[in-house]
Design an enzyme around this catalytic site. Structure first.
Site, PDB file in Angstrom:
ATOM      1  CE  LYS A 159      44.400  35.255  41.392  1.00 56.50           C
ATOM      2  NZ  LYS A 159      43.925  36.556  41.883  1.00 56.50           N
TER       3      LYS A 159
HETATM    4  N1  PPE Z   1      44.433  42.503  41.236  1.00 62.61           N
HETATM    5  C1  PPE Z   1      44.222  41.665  42.269  1.00 62.61           C
HETATM    6  C2  PPE Z   1      44.817  41.994  43.581  1.00 62.61           C
HETATM    7  C3  PPE Z   1      43.442  40.531  42.083  1.00 62.61           C
HETATM    8  O1  PPE Z   1      43.226  39.704  43.107  1.00 62.61           O
HETATM    9  C4  PPE Z   1      42.873  40.277  40.809  1.00 62.61           C
HETATM   10  C5  PPE Z   1      42.019  39.072  40.591  1.00 62.61           C
HETATM   11  C6  PPE Z   1      43.132  41.175  39.759  1.00 62.61           C
HETATM   12  C7  PPE Z   1      43.934  42.273  40.018  1.00 62.61           C
HETATM   13  C8  PPE Z   1      42.621  40.955  38.369  1.00 62.61           C
HETATM   14  O2  PPE Z   1      43.250  39.875  37.739  1.00 62.61           O
HETATM   15  P1  PPE Z   1      42.549  39.003  36.610  1.00 62.61           P
HETATM   16  O3  PPE Z   1      41.558  38.139  37.280  1.00 62.61           O
HETATM   17  O4  PPE Z   1      43.653  38.243  35.984  1.00 62.61           O
HETATM   18  O5  PPE Z   1      41.910  39.956  35.656  1.00 62.61           O
HETATM   19  N2  PPE Z   1      41.283  38.656  41.710  1.00 62.61           N
HETATM   20  C9  PPE Z   1      40.780  37.302  41.787  1.00 62.61           C
HETATM   21  C10 PPE Z   1      40.407  37.004  43.204  1.00 62.61           C
HETATM   22  C11 PPE Z   1      38.995  36.925  43.611  1.00 62.61           C
HETATM   23  C12 PPE Z   1      38.805  36.385  45.020  1.00 62.61           C
HETATM   24  O6  PPE Z   1      38.230  37.092  45.846  1.00 62.61           O
HETATM   25  O7  PPE Z   1      39.180  35.235  45.270  1.00 62.61           O
HETATM   26  C13 PPE Z   1      39.741  37.027  40.722  1.00 62.61           C
HETATM   27  O8  PPE Z   1      39.144  37.967  40.185  1.00 62.61           O
HETATM   28  O9  PPE Z   1      39.570  35.858  40.381  1.00 62.61           O
END
Ligand code: PPE
Length: 305
Positions: A159
């Site tokens: 990330k």
């Molecule tokens: N894909 C991406 C590209 C992504 O950024 C997130 C989370 C996910 C999948 C889902 O991952 P998870 O949160 O572990 O289920 N995106 C984060 C960013 C938000 C932001 O704008 O800052 C979040 O949901 O916290």
């Protein structure tokens, strides 16, 4: 605007919100080498506050840092402890937590070997990421002209801060075209993920989500796969092209910020009846019960503070 809280934790200390400043030579500002997390803490039905899947998020933070060869000068348990402590100090019974690991100032140029690795943890109130209406009625997606990062271009399991330029470009394009969110295809043209969420679709009762080739291994995605298994909903990780998504009976996005958000339209094609379908509803309801501590079978996912 982010609503200010009292404290931000920076490099081992809680400091007043407005004093959490960095020098303009902060390496990450110039070159984008950094990693972060997004974690939600919920106000549970019994009045307590629980951080959702905290160890898994902190593990992913350390995994991301490892991949990018950033040596976090704290132990995972210490970072977990700060996540709980910051909520107490900020008097927040519900918040979004943002651990950020970045390279401080020292040398400039592309070999920041000796620069300090710095860590911040911020907590703020964050409502429905794609809007309350989107959460209830579903959002409209637009396929982006940008390709999701290829594994030979970026470290897609991490990330990483820099990965989000690709997301921002796609998101802006979707918003400017009047949609709510962007969906990106991988370098071979298969559906990968949205700008800040993973994607699921359902057809004839079968739940499908893209495999971990070029996407973030979402923790909410993992919750949904686990829940599907426990509820007896057939589910698999499989690549699928756009037309497969257009033909879905149901679709939804998952993410810490977006939680479980239904999709009602993709590129002008209405998905199913254009409103959240029964499997989406079932999973969404189950998810919200779990995060609020109303399902004892998933207590293992909650860290009460
Ligand atoms: N894909 C991406 C590209 C992504 O950024 C997130 C989370 C996910 C999948 C889902 O991952 P998870 O949160 O572990 O289920 N995106 C984060 C960013 C938000 C932001 O704008 O800052 C979040 O949901 O916290």
């Amino acid at each position: 605007m982010v609503e200010k809280a009292k404290f931000i934790w920076l490099d081992g200390e809680f400091i007043p919100w407005d004093q959490a400043q960095v020098h303009i030579l902060t390496h990450t500002l110039h070159y984008g080498l950094g990693v972060f997390e997004g974690i939600r803490a919920y106000h549970c039905a019994d009045g307590r506050t629980a951080i959702f899947r905290l160890p898994e998020h902190i593990r992913r933070l350390f995994d991301s840092a490892h991949v990018l060869q950033m040596d976090i000068p704290f132990k995972p348990q210490e970072i977990e402890g700060v996540c709980a402590e910051i909520l107490r100090r900020n008097d927040q019974n519900e918040a979004y937590l943002r651990p950020l690991v970045f390279v401080g100032d020292g040398v400039m140029g592309l070999n920041p070997a000796g620069n300090p690795i710095r860590v911040a943890i911020i907590s703020w109130k964050w409502g429905a990421y794609l809007g309350e209406e989107g959460l209830q009625k579903g959002v409209r997606l637009k396929t982006s002209a940008f390709t999701r990062l290829h594994v030979r271009v970026m470290m897609t399991r991490a990330k990483a801060v820099a990965n989000y330029v690709n997301s921002i470009l796609a998101k802006r394009e979707a918003i400017q075209a009047g949609y709510d969110e962007a969906i990106l295809l991988d370098s071979e043209g298969y559906v990968s993920e949205a700008s800040g969420e993973n994607i699921f679709q359902v057809r004839d009762g079968l739940l499908k989500t893209p495999p971990l080739h070029s996407i973030l291994p979402g923790i909410t995605r993992d919750c949904i796969m686990t829940l599907a298994r426990d509820l007896g909903i057939p589910a698999l990780e499989d690549r699928f092209p756009l037309d497969d998504l257009y033909l879905a009976d149901e679709a939804f996005l998952t993410g810490t910020a977006a939680e479980v958000t239904p999709v009602r339209e993709v590129d002008g094609r209405v998905i199913g009846p254009g409103k959240p379908g029964p499997i989406t509803r079932r999973l969404q309801e189950a998810f919200f019960k779990i995060v609020k501590g109303q399902d004892a079978r998933y207590e293992r996912w909650l860290t009460y503070i």
